[in-house]
Scaffold this motif. Structure first.
Motif, short mmCIF file in Angstrom:
data_model
loop_
_atom_site.label_atom_id
_atom_site.label_comp_id
_atom_site.label_asym_id
_atom_site.label_seq_id
_atom_site.Cartn_x
_atom_site.Cartn_y
_atom_site.Cartn_z
N ASP A 20 0.84 -1.20 -0.19
CA ASP A 20 0.21 -0.23 -0.04
C ASP A 20 0.93 1.16 0.13
O ASP A 20 0.37 2.34 -0.58
N SER A 21 1.84 1.15 0.67
CA SER A 21 2.93 2.32 0.81
C SER A 21 3.61 2.63 -0.54
O SER A 21 3.67 3.92 -1.20
N ARG A 22 3.99 1.44 -1.16
CA ARG A 22 4.43 1.75 -2.46
C ARG A 22 3.46 2.13 -3.56
O ARG A 22 3.92 3.05 -4.30
N LEU A 23 2.54 1.59 -3.43
CA LEU A 23 1.35 2.25 -4.34
C LEU A 23 0.88 3.55 -4.27
O LEU A 23 0.62 4.48 -5.24
N ALA A 24 0.95 4.11 -2.95
CA ALA A 24 0.49 5.54 -2.58
C ALA A 24 1.79 6.34 -3.09
O ALA A 24 1.32 7.45 -3.96
N GLY A 29 2.99 10.01 -9.02
CA GLY A 29 3.81 10.11 -10.31
C GLY A 29 3.35 9.61 -11.58
O GLY A 29 3.90 9.68 -12.55
N LEU A 30 2.49 8.58 -11.25
CA LEU A 30 1.85 7.85 -12.53
C LEU A 30 0.49 8.10 -13.02
O LEU A 30 -0.22 8.38 -12.06
N HIS A 31 0.26 8.15 -14.15
CA HIS A 31 -1.11 8.31 -14.79
C HIS A 31 -1.65 7.34 -15.86
O HIS A 31 -0.62 6.57 -16.26
N GLY A 32 -2.49 7.30 -15.88
CA GLY A 32 -3.18 6.28 -17.00
C GLY A 32 -2.81 5.03 -17.22
O GLY A 32 -3.09 4.21 -15.80
N PRO A 33 -2.48 4.14 -17.91
CA PRO A 33 -2.17 2.86 -18.07
C PRO A 33 -1.06 2.35 -17.03
O PRO A 33 -1.35 1.22 -16.41
N GLU A 34 -0.16 2.99 -16.82
CA GLU A 34 0.69 2.54 -15.69
C GLU A 34 0.35 2.75 -14.37
O GLU A 34 0.55 1.79 -13.68
N LEU A 35 -0.46 3.63 -14.09
CA LEU A 35 -1.22 3.57 -12.79
C LEU A 35 -2.00 2.25 -12.67
O LEU A 35 -2.16 2.02 -11.42
#
Length: 117
Positions: A20-24, A29-35
């Motif tokens: 969860d911490s890494r995802l936060a 910094g990520l958007h779209g398909p990467e997120l």
């Protein structure tokens, strides 16, 4: 609520908090398909952690290694090392799921977390 009341092992909550911490941090910094990929990987890792909470030490170690691969940022240790991509993390999570005979994708019709002891 303590960990024992939920029927899991102490390491389960720690691993889920790491994911969860890494995802936060990735959400910043990520958007779209990467997120979307990062969120999918985090969900699959959480499922693997919970599904193997009462499994063998080898199974739990496999999941722990996949979590650590997703969580650890290689670029922070040495700028000369290549940055780990989410695609690389996806391959590690896929491999762990296959070895544990866990459904590969969240939409997989074989998906049934209740079948794990």
């Amino acid at each position: 609520m303590t960990v024992e009341e939920r029927g899991s092992r102490p390491g389960t909550d720690v691993l889920i908090r790491k994911v969860d911490s890494r995802l936060a941090s990735l959400r910043a910094g990520l958007h779209g398909p990467e997120l979307e990929l990062a969120e999918e990987l985090a969900e699959r890792l959480r499922e693997l952690v919970v599904a193997t909470a009462r499994s063998s030490a080898a199974d739990r170690a496999l999941v722990r290694a996949a979590v650590h691969y997703f969580v650890l940022r290689r670029e922070s240790r040495d700028a000369r090392l290549p940055v780990r991509s989410l695609a690389a993390a996806q391959r590690v999570v896929d491999r762990a799921a296959r070895q544990l005979n866990h459904p590969a994708q969240p939409g997989d019709p074989r998906r049934n977390p209740a079948r794990f002891p």
